[in-house]
Design a protein around this motif. Structure first.
Motif, short mmCIF file in Angstrom:
data_model
loop_
_atom_site.label_atom_id
_atom_site.label_comp_id
_atom_site.label_asym_id
_atom_site.label_seq_id
_atom_site.Cartn_x
_atom_site.Cartn_y
_atom_site.Cartn_z
N PRO A 24 -7.56 61.32 70.83
CA PRO A 24 -6.33 60.37 70.52
C PRO A 24 -6.78 58.82 70.68
N ARG A 25 -6.07 58.15 70.13
CA ARG A 25 -6.12 56.44 70.20
C ARG A 25 -6.04 56.15 71.80
N TYR A 26 -5.12 56.74 72.56
CA TYR A 26 -4.92 56.21 73.88
C TYR A 26 -5.97 56.55 74.69
N MET A 27 -6.59 57.51 74.36
CA MET A 27 -8.19 57.89 75.25
C MET A 27 -9.25 57.03 74.90
N ILE A 28 -9.34 56.47 73.84
CA ILE A 28 -10.38 55.47 73.56
C ILE A 28 -9.89 54.14 74.05
N VAL A 29 -8.51 53.78 74.12
CA VAL A 29 -8.11 52.50 74.75
C VAL A 29 -8.35 52.62 76.29
N GLY A 69 -0.08 52.69 74.17
CA GLY A 69 0.30 52.15 75.25
C GLY A 69 1.09 53.23 76.01
N ILE A 70 2.21 53.57 75.38
CA ILE A 70 3.13 54.62 76.08
C ILE A 70 2.42 55.87 76.34
N LEU A 71 1.79 56.32 75.58
CA LEU A 71 0.88 57.60 75.71
C LEU A 71 -0.21 57.29 76.82
N LEU A 72 -0.75 56.18 77.05
CA LEU A 72 -1.85 55.78 77.90
C LEU A 72 -0.91 55.85 79.18
N LEU A 77 -0.42 58.97 84.41
CA LEU A 77 0.46 59.31 85.58
C LEU A 77 -0.31 60.12 86.54
N THR A 78 -0.65 61.34 85.89
CA THR A 78 -1.19 62.40 86.83
C THR A 78 -2.94 62.47 86.87
N ARG A 79 -3.52 62.01 85.66
CA ARG A 79 -4.91 62.10 85.57
C ARG A 79 -5.50 60.82 86.32
N THR A 80 -5.11 59.70 85.81
CA THR A 80 -5.57 58.43 86.91
C THR A 80 -4.47 57.54 87.08
#
Length: 186
Positions: A24-29, A69-72, A77-80
């Protein structure tokens, strides 16, 4: 920053791609944000991510500008939690620090971005913020965005956020018009 802007603005995957195993895009960001070496670079990268929250494109109907942004924030919240905390703190401070005369306008646009993410079911609620963030950040978020409920994503609360966001945008627009009139008169 340029790569983050490209990911947010130019690459909008289809629903089929979103449902696939593609990263997903948020993971690359998130990966790009972790690569930043200086505070200035990190702030610029965050601004690149949230730029469309402050300055939405002509048609803000496209949730794809808000989605990374919102998905990141949501997944961090739980992972990092440190990543989520820095992103939320950035949103809490950017609207008043970036260009103070437009702070009401920017604040209203951030509220609308959160509202759209909830309405379009990018995320189901913001309750994770209250559960996973420290009290200081939760208090800061609530003080900066009192109309956003951290407890629920229910329709009635979304409706209240919609009304408050609309009111905030009207007030910000009127203030911007007054400022423009004052500047042109001077």
């Amino acid at each position: 920053q340029d790569v983050i802007r490209f990911i947010v603005c130019a690459y909008h995957p289809s629903n089929a791609v979103l449902a696939s195993d593609i990263v997903p895009r948020y993971m690359i960001v998130a990966w790009l944000l972790r690569l930043t070496k200086t505070l200035a670079a990190a702030q610029s990268a965050k601004l690149a991510l949230f730029y469309d929250w402050l300055f939405p494109p002509g048609s803000m109907d496209n949730i794809m500008f808000v989605e990374p942004g919102i998905l990141l924030i949501h997944h961090s919240l739980t992972r990092t939690p440190t990543m989520a905390a820095t992103l939320l703190e950035f949103l809490c401070l950017i609207f008043s620090e970036f260009y103070p005369p437009f702070q009401d306008n920017f604040r209203g646009r951030i509220v609308i971005s959160f509202r759209d993410a909830l309405q379009k079911r990018v995320i189901s609620s913001l309750s994770g913020i209250a559960r996973h963030m420290d009290k200081h950040l939760t208090h800061l978020f609530k003080s900066k965005f009192p109309e956003i409920s951290l407890n629920s994503g229910s329709d009635s609360r979304e409706h209240n956020v919609q009304e408050t966001a609309d009111r905030a945008m009207r007030q910000a627009f009127e203030k911007a018009q007054r400022l423009a009139a004052e500047v042109s008169a001077a």
